[in-house]
Design a protein around this motif. Structure first.
Motif, mmCIF file in Angstrom:
data_model
loop_
_atom_site.group_PDB
_atom_site.id
_atom_site.type_symbol
_atom_site.label_atom_id
_atom_site.label_comp_id
_atom_site.label_asym_id
_atom_site.label_seq_id
_atom_site.Cartn_x
_atom_site.Cartn_y
_atom_site.Cartn_z
ATOM 1 N N ARG A 181 -10.897 1.897 1.073
ATOM 2 C CA ARG A 181 -9.510 1.463 1.223
ATOM 3 C C ARG A 181 -9.313 0.035 0.719
ATOM 4 N N ASP B 7 0.834 -1.202 0.000
ATOM 5 C CA ASP B 7 0.000 0.000 0.000
ATOM 6 C C ASP B 7 0.867 1.250 0.000
ATOM 7 N N HIS C 16 2.387 7.061 -6.572
ATOM 8 C CA HIS C 16 1.396 8.015 -7.080
ATOM 9 C C HIS C 16 1.834 9.451 -6.780
ATOM 10 N N THR D 41 -8.142 -0.292 -2.762
ATOM 11 C CA THR D 41 -6.722 -0.041 -3.015
ATOM 12 C C THR D 41 -5.882 -1.253 -2.631
ATOM 13 N N THR D 42 -5.888 -1.578 -1.351
ATOM 14 C CA THR D 42 -5.138 -2.723 -0.841
ATOM 15 C C THR D 42 -6.009 -3.445 0.166
ATOM 16 N N PRO E 241 -3.414 8.530 2.660
ATOM 17 C CA PRO E 241 -4.201 7.812 1.640
ATOM 18 C C PRO E 241 -5.423 8.577 1.143
ATOM 19 N N TYR F 199 -5.151 10.299 -4.657
ATOM 20 C CA TYR F 199 -5.189 8.993 -5.322
ATOM 21 C C TYR F 199 -6.613 8.643 -5.730
ATOM 22 N N TYR F 200 -7.573 8.946 -4.862
ATOM 23 C CA TYR F 200 -8.975 8.655 -5.155
ATOM 24 C C TYR F 200 -9.604 9.836 -5.878
ATOM 25 N N LEU G 181 0.892 4.156 -3.059
ATOM 26 C CA LEU G 181 0.526 5.550 -2.840
ATOM 27 C C LEU G 181 1.731 6.481 -2.963
#
Length: 255
Positions: free
Chosen positions: A85, A35, A42, A88-89, A59, A64-65, A39
């Motif tokens: 979450r 994770d 990114h 993502t992971t 996060p 990212y989102y 991130l």
């Protein structure tokens, strides 16, 4: 049985910190490492991790989102936070709320208290190779909040995802000088020490604990995961949440 013993809890309350070796299993550690890499990469695509991001990768706040994915419910509701979450992971967020959250609950709760514990924030602290300038001066986390936001106790869980020592920018802590007057320090540091820890271990820090960290002189990235928990939601004067305000679920017991 609970993760933390009564002796560990008492040590934390007297000294303002507690180190727990091997808090994460190897499988959990690998989830956080994956994770963190996702991130951090990114953020690197958008700018310099030190100068543009200050080495902090949150996060839910690192873009990212997409905006249509992220709502206030993801910052204040357990189910929505977990769903986001997990996309993502898968598994990381549940470990944050349950395993880290159980420890936070044990440290923040006193015998007669039943207040709800909240996930206040989560972040990865990323120091690139040879980033000697990636330092954090002596500070107390609670002082980043306004006086009205300091009504609830907080605990930060500094969790290295690789082995850490003085060479790659580990943390230094200064225990409470007086357990009867926690968080009150003289100008000169007394009793401060450098923390040497293996990956997957955890350093629990009271929000009033004074600490700092140096630059990364090694040839590898230094990654740390640090969730923060509060004994009640931290609200600003306009009644918005200071960061996250995700209530922990029922007590989970680990063996």
């Amino acid at each position: 049985m609970p993760i933390l013993s009564p002796d560990q809890i008492q040590f934390y309350r007297s000294h303002g910190y507690l180190i727990v070796d091997s808090l994460l299993t190897n499988a959990e550690l690998q989830l956080y490492q994956a994770d963190a890499q996702l991130l951090t990469n990114h953020c690197l695509e958008q700018g310099d991790i030190v100068t543009d991001w200050g080495c902090i990768v949150e996060p839910l706040a690192c873009n990212y989102y997409d905006d249509d994915q992220l709502t206030n419910l993801h910052k204040a509701t357990r189910a929505d936070y977990l769903a986001l979450r997990h996309s993502t992971t898968n598994g990381v967020a549940l470990c944050t709320l349950d395993k880290f959250g159980l420890c936070a609950r044990q440290l923040l709760h006193h015998q007669d208290t039943r207040e709800t514990v909240f996930l206040l924030n989560e972040q990865y602290i990323a120091k690139p190779p040879r980033s000697t300038e990636a330092q954090f001066a002596w500070h107390q986390d609670i002082l980043y909040m306004s006086e009205t936001e300091r009504q609830h106790a907080i605990v930060s869980v500094w969790t290295p995802l690789c082995d850490v020592g003085s060479d790659n920018g580990t943390v230094m802590v200064e225990p409470f000088p007086d357990p009867n007057n926690p968080g009150v320090y003289a100008d000169k540091c007394q009793g401060a020490f450098t923390v040497v820890m293996d990956a997957g271990s955890a350093l629990f820090m009271d929000g009033r604990l004074r600490h700092c960290s140096g630059g990364n002189h090694s040839e590898s990235f230094r990654l740390v995961f640090m969730p923060q928990f509060s004994l009640g939601p931290i609200e600003r004067t306009n009644h918005s949440n200071a960061a996250l305000a995700i209530p922990l679920g029922p007590t989970i017991e680990y063996t």
